[in-house]
Scaffold this motif. Structure first.
Motif, PDB file in Angstrom:
ATOM      1  N   ALA A 168      -6.463  -6.531  11.960  1.00 21.70           N
ATOM      2  CA  ALA A 168      -5.854  -7.443  10.858  1.00 21.70           C
ATOM      3  C   ALA A 168      -6.484  -7.704   9.604  1.00 21.70           C
ATOM      4  N   SER A 169      -7.824  -7.493   9.459  1.00 26.09           N
ATOM      5  CA  SER A 169      -8.604  -7.706   8.303  1.00 26.09           C
ATOM      6  C   SER A 169      -7.935  -6.344   7.277  1.00 26.09           C
ATOM      7  N   SER A 170      -7.876  -5.434   7.860  1.00 26.53           N
ATOM      8  CA  SER A 170      -7.412  -4.144   7.197  1.00 26.53           C
ATOM      9  C   SER A 170      -5.980  -4.209   6.627  1.00 26.53           C
ATOM     10  N   PHE A 171      -4.967  -4.647   7.232  1.00 27.55           N
ATOM     11  CA  PHE A 171      -3.941  -4.970   7.132  1.00 27.55           C
ATOM     12  C   PHE A 171      -3.548  -6.015   6.064  1.00 27.55           C
ATOM     13  N   ASN A 172      -4.519  -7.197   5.993  1.00 24.95           N
ATOM     14  CA  ASN A 172      -4.519  -8.326   4.981  1.00 24.95           C
ATOM     15  C   ASN A 172      -5.037  -7.288   3.799  1.00 24.95           C
ATOM     16  N   ASN A 173      -6.004  -6.652   3.884  1.00 26.70           N
ATOM     17  CA  ASN A 173      -6.323  -6.110   2.606  1.00 26.70           C
ATOM     18  C   ASN A 173      -5.275  -5.119   1.805  1.00 26.70           C
ATOM     19  N   MET A 174      -4.874  -4.424   2.845  1.00 25.83           N
ATOM     20  CA  MET A 174      -3.718  -3.119   2.258  1.00 25.83           C
ATOM     21  C   MET A 174      -2.508  -4.098   1.912  1.00 25.83           C
ATOM     22  N   PHE A 175      -1.917  -5.136   2.729  1.00 27.56           N
ATOM     23  CA  PHE A 175      -0.683  -5.620   2.307  1.00 27.56           C
ATOM     24  C   PHE A 175      -0.564  -7.085   1.842  1.00 27.56           C
ATOM     25  N   THR A 176      -1.424  -7.674   1.681  1.00 27.21           N
ATOM     26  CA  THR A 176      -1.421  -9.197   1.697  1.00 27.21           C
ATOM     27  C   THR A 176      -1.647  -9.393  -0.158  1.00 27.21           C
ATOM     28  N   LEU A 177      -0.659 -10.092  -0.517  1.00 23.02           N
ATOM     29  CA  LEU A 177      -0.503  -9.657  -1.928  1.00 23.02           C
ATOM     30  C   LEU A 177      -1.349 -10.865  -2.789  1.00 23.02           C
ATOM     31  N   ASP A 178      -1.427 -11.974  -1.753  1.00 27.77           N
ATOM     32  CA  ASP A 178      -2.277 -13.015  -2.487  1.00 27.77           C
ATOM     33  C   ASP A 178      -3.465 -13.224  -1.435  1.00 27.77           C
ATOM     34  N   ASN A 179      -4.627 -12.824  -1.952  1.00 27.10           N
ATOM     35  CA  ASN A 179      -6.016 -13.069  -1.196  1.00 27.10           C
ATOM     36  C   ASN A 179      -6.423 -14.257  -0.368  1.00 27.10           C
ATOM     37  N   GLU A 180      -5.728 -15.374  -1.160  1.00 25.68           N
ATOM     38  CA  GLU A 180      -5.849 -16.770  -0.798  1.00 25.68           C
ATOM     39  C   GLU A 180      -5.315 -17.002   0.547  1.00 25.68           C
ATOM     40  N   ASN A 181      -4.225 -16.122   0.756  1.00 26.48           N
ATOM     41  CA  ASN A 181      -3.163 -16.572   1.769  1.00 26.48           C
ATOM     42  C   ASN A 181      -3.021 -15.501   2.782  1.00 26.48           C
ATOM     43  N   ASN A 182      -3.861 -15.041   3.522  1.00 24.80           N
ATOM     44  CA  ASN A 182      -3.794 -13.732   4.258  1.00 24.80           C
ATOM     45  C   ASN A 182      -2.821 -13.918   5.477  1.00 24.80           C
ATOM     46  N   PHE A 183      -2.134 -12.854   5.641  1.00 23.33           N
ATOM     47  CA  PHE A 183      -0.996 -12.563   6.446  1.00 23.33           C
ATOM     48  C   PHE A 183      -1.263 -13.279   7.925  1.00 23.33           C
TER      49      PHE A 183
END
Ligand code: AMP
Ligand code: TRP
Length: 344
Positions: A168-183
């Motif tokens: 989950a955290s790797s996906f967030n780093n790779m693809f979530t545009l806005d760091n405040e709002n993790n997918f």
């Protein structure tokens, strides 16, 4: 139809159980009994994970029968299909799709650390299926497809949930545009109660397991009163009277296991159980445990037998669960696909 909504900060529970072999006391005390309590307070999704089952060879007719049996066992144990979603994993194809995307996020090094793979693959690792190896990736997909925040399981699944958090955290780093709002938020394991690891009745250092060749090593949810009684009577113990403290008990694996089982079945702490039986021998303790186990398990096995008379009704229940599950899963997978750059 009421569909639990995934609100920010709202707890959502996901857990799964494989339709393989007999469900036993470890599955009940380590997982299902906790699910029954949690469904009262949280939106809960429970799955019969048939795609996980086929990571080792299964006989097709037996697999189908086991899916019905495990569904019946979960309902007979108290999961209320009007409160929780209960469905069969392979009927929601989004699990496999998300698992593939996660296969492209998860690192080989992370999977190489998984102890359950090492145990299950044994010495002949080259011959294990790729499915068995990437099993924890599918498990991460199960959890994250519903953006579950909490995962109630037995102790043996802790490492797999840590991997789901890494994915989950790797996906967030790779693809979530806005760091405040993790997918994805990171799912928490919920491992609680005195029986997070129920051990074999024949060997207090080995986990009670569906795959143990000795049926005397486990109490199955379908065991009769006589079978429960004879297995507990024959359970390995030691000749000493029961000790005064939990610390002393911990040095005696078989005694520790049986007293933990007693505590969990009677909903009391291990300290309290130790206090109840201090100085007593197993000839005093075992009949009490038999009585308690029969009292807890008999209603479940008779309800299971009743439900299994109508497998069409079980299929209908699973179908309803599938529809509810898909309503949550589809939009999450669509969002994942757009974040990754795939065309929906
Ligand atoms: P499985 O039978 O591997 O599908 O496991 C289903 C659930 O039962 C998971 O949450 C496991 O952690 C739990 N479980 C399995 N065996 C045990 C055991 N011996 N003690 C406690 N929990 C268990
Ligand atoms: N791997 C789990 C087990 O063997 C079963 C499982 C599959 C599961 N997917 C899951 C448990 C998701 C919790 C959440 O016990």
């Amino acid at each position: 139809m009421t569909i639990p909504q995934s609100k920010q900060n709202e707890k959502r529970i996901f857990s799964g159980i494989q339709p393989t072999g007999n469900l036993h006391l470890g599955n009940y005390l380590g997982a299902i009994k906790n699910w029954v309590k949690l469904q009262e307070d949280f939106s809960s999704i429970f799955s019969i994970v048939d795609l996980h089952a086929i990571t080792v060879p299964q006989e097709p007719l037996q697999l189908r029968a086991s899916i019905h049996e495990v569904t019946a066992a979960i309902i007979a144990s108290g999961i209320d299909i009007n409160k929780s979603i209960l469905f069969n994993q392979s009927s929601v194809k989004e699990h496999s799709e998300l698992a593939w995307i996660f296969n492209c996020v998860c690192r080989i090094g992370w999977l190489n650390r998984m102890t359950q793979f090492k145990e299950k693959a044994g010495k002949n690792r080259e011959n294990a299926t790729v499915g068995l190896y990437s099993y924890p990736v599918l498990m991460a997909a199960d959890i994250l497809l519903y953006k579950a925040t909490h995962v109630p399981v037995g102790d043996d699944q802790k490492q797999h949930i840590e991997l789901a958090r890494d994915i989950a955290s790797s996906f967030n780093n790779m693809f979530t545009l806005d760091n405040e709002n993790n997918f994805f938020s990171l799912p928490e394991p919920q491992i609680f109660g005195p029986a997070t690891r129920v051990m074999s009745l024949r060997d207090g250092t080995k986990k009670m397991s569906k795959s143990d060749p000795s049926d005397a090593s486990r109490i199955n949810l379908t065991d009769t009163k006589e079978e429960i009684s004879s297995k507990i009577k024959k359970a390995k113990t030691d000749p000493n009277p029961l000790p005064e403290t939990v610390d002393e008990l911990k040095k005696r694996p078989e005694a520790f296991n049986l007293l933990n089982i007693y505590s969990s079945l009677s909903n009391q702490t291990l300290d309290k159980t130790v206090e109840n039986f201090v100085g007593k021998g197993f000839s005093h303790f075992k009949p009490k445990l038999i009585e308690l186990a029969v009292e807890n398990l008999n209603p479940i096995s008779s309800e299971m037998r009743y439900l299994l008379k109508d497998t069409k009704a079980i299929d209908k229940i699973l179908k309803t669960g599938e529809i509810k599950a898909r309503q949550i899963a589809e939009p999450v997978l669509q969002d994942v696909k757009s974040l990754v750059g795939l065309i929906n």
